[in-house]
Design an enzyme around this catalytic site. Structure first.
Site, short mmCIF file in Angstrom:
data_model
loop_
_atom_site.label_atom_id
_atom_site.label_comp_id
_atom_site.label_asym_id
_atom_site.label_seq_id
_atom_site.Cartn_x
_atom_site.Cartn_y
_atom_site.Cartn_z
N ASP A 10 48.41 -9.78 -5.50
CA ASP A 10 48.24 -8.67 -6.44
C ASP A 10 48.29 -7.35 -5.68
OD1 ASP A 10 47.68 -7.50 -9.04
OD2 ASP A 10 45.73 -6.98 -8.23
N SER A 11 48.46 -6.28 -6.43
CA SER A 11 48.46 -4.95 -5.81
C SER A 11 47.06 -4.57 -5.31
CB SER A 11 48.94 -3.92 -6.83
OG SER A 11 48.12 -3.95 -7.98
N TYR A 41 50.58 -0.15 -8.17
CA TYR A 41 51.99 -0.48 -8.29
C TYR A 41 52.54 0.02 -9.62
CZ TYR A 41 52.11 -3.86 -4.36
OH TYR A 41 52.10 -4.47 -3.13
N GLY A 42 51.63 0.21 -10.57
CA GLY A 42 52.03 0.52 -11.95
C GLY A 42 52.79 1.80 -12.14
N CYS A 72 50.02 -10.01 -10.28
CA CYS A 72 50.25 -8.62 -10.70
C CYS A 72 51.35 -8.59 -11.77
CB CYS A 72 50.67 -7.80 -9.49
SG CYS A 72 50.95 -6.07 -9.85
N ASN A 73 51.01 -8.06 -12.93
CA ASN A 73 51.99 -7.96 -14.01
C ASN A 73 53.15 -7.05 -13.62
OD1 ASN A 73 50.86 -9.08 -16.92
ND2 ASN A 73 49.24 -8.61 -15.47
N THR A 74 52.81 -5.94 -12.96
CA THR A 74 53.85 -4.99 -12.58
C THR A 74 54.82 -5.64 -11.58
OG1 THR A 74 52.28 -3.18 -12.90
CG2 THR A 74 54.25 -2.69 -11.62
N GLU A 149 38.37 0.19 -12.79
CA GLU A 149 37.97 0.23 -11.38
C GLU A 149 36.71 1.08 -11.19
OE1 GLU A 149 40.86 0.44 -8.35
OE2 GLU A 149 41.93 -1.27 -9.20
N CYS A 184 48.20 -6.70 -18.11
CA CYS A 184 47.81 -6.03 -16.87
C CYS A 184 46.57 -6.74 -16.35
CB CYS A 184 47.52 -4.55 -17.12
SG CYS A 184 46.88 -3.68 -15.68
N THR A 185 46.50 -6.88 -15.04
CA THR A 185 45.39 -7.62 -14.42
C THR A 185 44.01 -7.10 -14.81
OG1 THR A 185 45.74 -6.15 -12.54
CG2 THR A 185 46.61 -8.41 -12.37
N HIS A 186 43.92 -5.79 -15.05
CA HIS A 186 42.60 -5.19 -15.28
C HIS A 186 42.08 -5.36 -16.71
CE1 HIS A 186 43.70 -3.43 -11.51
NE2 HIS A 186 42.59 -2.71 -11.43
N1 DGL Z 1 47.98 -5.18 -10.92
C1 DGL Z 1 48.63 -4.20 -11.77
C2 DGL Z 1 49.21 -4.91 -13.00
O1 DGL Z 1 48.79 -5.99 -13.37
C3 DGL Z 1 47.67 -3.10 -12.20
C4 DGL Z 1 47.23 -2.21 -11.06
C5 DGL Z 1 48.36 -1.44 -10.42
O2 DGL Z 1 48.99 -0.60 -11.09
O3 DGL Z 1 48.63 -1.69 -9.24
O4 DGL Z 1 50.11 -4.40 -13.60
#
Ligand code: DGL
Length: 289
Positions: A10-11, A41-42, A72-74, A149, A184-186
Site C-alpha cells: 500500500d502507499s 498516491y491518490g 492500494c486502490n489507486t 489519518e 479507497c483503503t481509508h
Molecule cells: N491507499 C490509497 C487508496 O486506496 C489512499 C491513500 C493515498 O492516496 O495514497 O487509494
C-alpha cells in the site's frame, strides 16, 4: 509444511484495512509494505505510481512471498497490469473483487464509487463494473484520507464533509443506484458514518473485505482451478505454481512483518488505529528513486 506467505502493498497505512480483513479470515505470514515516505498516491500520475509499486513488488518478492496483494486502490487502478507484468508471483488487486461484490449485491445495476482523485480519473472501477453489467457513477472524495489519518473518524467535520460528498454523488448518479463502493483503503474506517448518511436502501461494499474473501478463496481453493478469481495472475504463472493451500499447516503461528519508507514510530501510532491492535516489527526501508 508452512503457512502461505502473503505480501501486502500500500502507499501507507491505509492498506492495513485490507490486511486486517485478510488476517481475520486467513492464517498466513503477512509482509506489509507501506510506502509512507511517498504517499499520497491518490494525487500522483500513473507513471509515478507504477514505478513506486514495482519497486515495492521487488522488495516484497525478496521476502519469498507466495502471493502479492495490492491493497492500494489507486495503485491497482493506475498500475495493475504493469505490477502484474513485473511480478513473479500471482497478484491480486482490490478493484476487481470490489466490483464483483458490488455487481453481486446490486439489484438495479447502478452503483456509486467513492475513491481518490487518481482512482476516479482512471475509471478503473467504472470499467470493471461495466464488465459486470453495472453502471457506475464515480466520485472523488480527496478530504477523507487526511481526515481519517487525523483520527477524525466520528467527527462533526468528517460527517459534514461526507454529507456534501454523498449529496453531490447522489445528485449526479442514476437515481436507481443501490450500492456504494468504498474504493479507497481509508474509507472502511468511516463506514459506520457513511452508513448513517447513505440512503437506507443503499448497500455498502468495502473493497478491503471483498479482496480478503478473494485471497482466502485463492489460497484455500487453489488458484489453478479458479483463475478468474485471481485478478491478474498470468496463466503461465498460475500453471507453474503449487496450490498454496497444499503447503499450509494449521499448527504454525502466523507472523506479521511491516516495512515502511518513512518514520516507523508514526506508522506504529497510525497502524494501531487501522489494525485495532499493537504493531511490532516495523522496519524502515529505503528503496531510493
Ligand atoms: N491507499 C490509497 C487508496 O486506496 C489512499 C491513500 C493515498 O492516496 O495514497 O487509494
Amino acid at each position: 509444511m508452512t503457512l502461505p506467505r502473503i505480501g501486502v502493498f500500500d502507499s501507507g497505512v491505509g492498506g492495513l484495512t485490507v490486511l486486517k480483513a485478510m488476517a481475520e479470515q486467513l492464517p498466513a505470514h503477512y509482509f506489509y509494505f507501506g510506502d509512507t515516505a511517498r504517499l499520497p498516491y491518490g494525487t500522483k500520475s500513473a507513471e509515478t505510481v507504477a514505478r513506486y509499486a514495482i519497486g515495492a513488488t521487488g522488495f516484497l518478492e525478496a521476502q519469498n512471498i507466495d502471493l502479492l496483494v495490492i491493497a492500494c486502490n489507486t495503485a491497482t487502478a493506475l498500475a495493475f497490469p504493469r505490477i502484474q507484468q513485473a511480478a513473479h508471483v500471482p497478484v491480486v488487486g482490490v478493484v476487481e473483487p470490489g466490483a464483483a461484490m458490488a455487481a453481486e449485491l446490486s439489484k438495479s445495476g447502478a452503483a456509486i464509487v467513492i475513491a481518490t482523485e487518481a482512482t476516479v480519473s482512471s475509471h478503473a472501477y467504472r470499467d470493471a463494473l461495466q464488465r459486470h453489467g453495472v453502471a457506475a457513477h464515480e466520485k472523488a472524495c480527496p478530504l477523507f484520507v487526511p481526515l481519517v489519518e487525523e483520527g477524525w473518524i466520528e467527527h462533526p467535520v468528517t460527517e459534514q464533509v461526507a454529507r456534501i460528498y454523498l449529496g453531490e454523488a447522489l445528485q449526479q448518479a442514476p437515481e436507481r443506484a443501490d450500492v456504494l463502493v468504498l474504493a479507497c483503503t481509508h474509507y472502511p474506517l468511516i463506514a459506520p458514518l457513511l452508513r448513517r448518511i447513505a440512503p437506507v436502501h443503499m448497500q455498502i461494499v468495502d473493497s478491503a473485505e471483498s479482496t480478503a474473501r478473494v485471497v482466502k478463496m485463492i489460497i484455500e481453493e487453489d488458484v489453478i482451478c479458479h483463475p478468474e478469481r485471481n485478478e491478474g495472475a498470468s496463466a503461465t504463472e498460475r500453471s507453474r505454481r503449487t496450490p498454496i493451500a497444499a503447503t499450509m499447516s494449521p499448527a504454525e503461528h502466523r507472523t506479521f512483518r511491516f516495512y515502511v519508507t518513512d518514520s516507523t514510530d508514526k506508522f506504529k501510532r497510525l497502524a494501531t488505529r487501522f489494525l485495532g491492535r499493537q504493531v511490532d516489527h516495523v522496519e524502515h526501508v529505503d528503496l531510493g528513486g
